[in-house]
Motif scaffolding. Structure first.
Motif, mmCIF file in Angstrom:
data_model
loop_
_atom_site.group_PDB
_atom_site.id
_atom_site.type_symbol
_atom_site.label_atom_id
_atom_site.label_comp_id
_atom_site.label_asym_id
_atom_site.label_seq_id
_atom_site.Cartn_x
_atom_site.Cartn_y
_atom_site.Cartn_z
ATOM 1 N N ARG A 252 0.837 -1.216 0.000
ATOM 2 C CA ARG A 252 0.000 0.000 0.000
ATOM 3 C C ARG A 252 0.861 1.250 0.000
ATOM 4 N N HIS B 13 -0.286 5.349 11.266
ATOM 5 C CA HIS B 13 -1.486 5.188 10.430
ATOM 6 C C HIS B 13 -1.417 6.171 9.273
ATOM 7 N N TRP B 14 -1.695 5.665 8.076
ATOM 8 C CA TRP B 14 -1.810 6.492 6.874
ATOM 9 C C TRP B 14 -3.285 6.491 6.476
ATOM 10 N N PRO B 15 -4.031 7.551 6.812
ATOM 11 C CA PRO B 15 -5.479 7.553 6.572
ATOM 12 C C PRO B 15 -5.862 7.513 5.090
ATOM 13 N N ASP B 16 -5.057 8.091 4.227
ATOM 14 C CA ASP B 16 -5.397 8.132 2.804
ATOM 15 C C ASP B 16 -5.384 6.759 2.147
ATOM 16 N N ASP C 193 -5.342 3.760 4.235
ATOM 17 C CA ASP C 193 -5.794 2.811 5.256
ATOM 18 C C ASP C 193 -4.719 1.770 5.574
ATOM 19 N N GLU C 194 -3.513 2.258 5.857
ATOM 20 C CA GLU C 194 -2.386 1.383 6.215
ATOM 21 C C GLU C 194 -1.979 1.664 7.652
ATOM 22 N N ASP C 195 -1.656 0.614 8.380
ATOM 23 C CA ASP C 195 -1.201 0.725 9.755
ATOM 24 C C ASP C 195 0.021 -0.157 9.950
#
Length: 90
Positions: free
Chosen positions: A41, A63-66, A68-70
């Protein structure tokens, strides 16, 4: 007994994602670097999406909100790439 509880020094202070790697700086002075290929991602995200990260889990996660990666410090310290999705034949 082995404990997997995070230590205070393992909190994240900075994250840098390049075209090839992710670098995470920890409060205790360590730096974790991993190949971006481990995190598809992030690999396929735009530079702007990669820069838009937030600390989570009291500073033990990213967390990368754009996209949806954690990612967690625990996983990074263990050298754990993102799980691969396995296609199921219909």
């Amino acid at each position: 007994m082995i404990t997997l509880e995070p230590k205070a020094g393992e909190r994240i202070v900075n994250v840098c994602v390049t075209d090839d790697t992710i670098r995470v700086d920890l409060l205790d002075g360590r730096t974790i670097t991993a190949p971006l290929a481990w995190y598809p991602r992030l690999l396929h995200a735009t530079p702007a999406q990669r820069k838009n990260w937030q600390l989570g889990g009291a500073g033990y996660g990213i967390h990368w909100p754009d996209i949806d990666e954690d990612l967690s410090v625990r996983g990074l310290l263990q050298g754990a790439p993102a799980p691969r999705l396995v296609a199921v034949a219909a």
